[in-house]
Design an enzyme around this catalytic site. Structure first.
Site, mmCIF file in Angstrom:
data_model
loop_
_atom_site.group_PDB
_atom_site.id
_atom_site.type_symbol
_atom_site.label_atom_id
_atom_site.label_comp_id
_atom_site.label_asym_id
_atom_site.label_seq_id
_atom_site.Cartn_x
_atom_site.Cartn_y
_atom_site.Cartn_z
ATOM 1 N N GLU A 146 0.818 -1.220 0.000
ATOM 2 C CA GLU A 146 0.000 0.000 0.000
ATOM 3 C C GLU A 146 0.851 1.270 0.000
ATOM 4 O OE1 GLU A 146 -2.284 0.525 3.604
ATOM 5 O OE2 GLU A 146 -3.824 1.667 2.549
ATOM 6 N N GLU A 240 -12.022 1.271 5.652
ATOM 7 C CA GLU A 240 -11.013 1.385 6.715
ATOM 8 C C GLU A 240 -11.116 2.757 7.371
ATOM 9 O OE1 GLU A 240 -6.419 0.322 6.806
ATOM 10 O OE2 GLU A 240 -6.787 2.191 5.722
HETATM 11 C C1 LER Z 1 -2.740 3.650 6.970
HETATM 12 O O1 LER Z 1 -3.068 4.975 6.752
HETATM 13 C C2 LER Z 1 -3.545 2.749 6.107
HETATM 14 O O2 LER Z 1 -4.140 3.161 5.150
HETATM 15 C C3 LER Z 1 -3.676 1.298 6.435
HETATM 16 O O3 LER Z 1 -4.184 0.571 5.362
HETATM 17 C C4 LER Z 1 -2.664 0.532 7.114
HETATM 18 O O4 LER Z 1 -1.921 1.098 8.036
HETATM 19 MN MN MN Z 2 -5.395 1.814 3.914
#
Ligand code: LER
Ligand code: MN
Length: 289
Positions: A146, A240
């Site tokens: 990511e 998230e």
């Molecule tokens: C952090 O900002 C994030 O996007 C997560 O997916 C994992 O830390």
């Molecule tokens: Mn994330």
């Protein structure tokens, strides 16, 4: 596509005390949960596997480099220990029934040395993932790396860089997790970011621009869904956001106010919105034919 929710919204760990979350998550229409893995040793794979199976939910794993780990440290011993940890994390994820482990798995979230990344750091990251490849094959797990926004990392910020990194790694089980929250900060167009990642897209975090309820802010969801369709993405859309008590992650990905009345609002109203947006995009795409 499948809809998931990252349990960071509620909690930093997932164990027996968190099993009560699964019934409401299933009832809200999610296909799965994304559980955190900070440390392979403390990861309760058995609890997660049995809990998710009992609720008819699938599971993905979100992991970060915690406890001083880094695949791009200038200290070779730290790099070796961090790679060993990644191998253990892949095995632990598979034991929990997950086929995907995703996150900024290169350096700790919030590590900002005040300079650009170096060619050595890039090479160390590529080499680490090339070494991880056989473990991914052995356990049938894919890793999605990511990119984060500039306030959370200096190493990987954009879709173009994430694509370049996984192209350099060159392993079919290594791809990109692209998060709308970070893309909103770093890309000229979030949708074009997804087009740039293209065939390397293995996971999506569907977050509003303030990490509040998807659909309540200014993310161009129509554009995002059109781009996902164009690149043929058929994987997870995982909401998230972060609670306030996630230890070093709360400090590194900070949220200092309530973005919705409850964490459930973000998850349960968010999934309703995303399902609606996905199906209206599908209808619009059919009308274009
Ligand atoms: C952090 O900002 C994030 O996007 C997560 O997916 C994992 O830390
Ligand atoms: Mn994330």
């Amino acid at each position: 596509m499948k809809f998931g929710v990252n349990t960071f919204i509620w909690t930093a760990a997932f164990g027996p005390e968190q099993l009560d979350l699964l019934g409401p998550i299933k009832a809200a229409g999610f296909d799965g949960v994304e559980v955190p893995l900070f440390d392979a040793a403390g990861f309760q794979a058995d609890v997660i596997r049995k809990g998710t199976e009992a609720h008819g939910l699938e599971c993905t794993v979100c992991s970060v480099m915690a406890g001083g780990r880094s695949l791009i440290s200038s200290d070779a011993a730290v790099r070796a220990a961090s790679l060993a940890h990644c191998k253990d994390a892949v095995k632990a994820a598979a034991e929990a029934g997950a086929r995907l482990i995703a996150g900024p798995l290169y350096a700790p979230v919030g590590y900002l040395p005040g300079r650009r990344r170096t060619a050595d750091e890039w090479r160390w990251c590529v080499e680490a993932y090339q070494e991880l490849g056989p473990t991914l094959d052995q356990y049938g797990v894919t890793v999605a790396i990511e990119p984060l926004n500039r306030f959370e990392t200096y190493f990987l910020n954009t879709a173009a860089d994430a694509r370049a990194l996984v192209e350099a790694i060159g392993h079919p089980r290594v791809g990109v997790l692209f998060d709308t929250f970070h893309a909103n900060i770093e890309e000229k167009s979030i949708a074009d970011g997804y087009r740039t990642v293209g065939p390397y897209l293995k996971h999506v975090h569907t977050c509003e621009n303030d990490r509040g309820t998807p659909g309540s802010g200014h993310v161009d969801w129509q554009g995002v869904f059109a781009a996902l369709k164009e690149v043929g993405y058929d994987g997870w859309l995982t909401i998230e956001s972060f609670g306030f008590s996630l230890g070093e992650l709360s400090a590194a990905a900070p949220i200092w106010r309530d973005l919705a009345p409850t964490p459930e609002t973000i998850a349960f109203e968010g999934v309703k919105f995303l399902k609606q947006a996905a199906s209206s995009q599908a209808r619009a795409a059919r009308m274009d034919l």
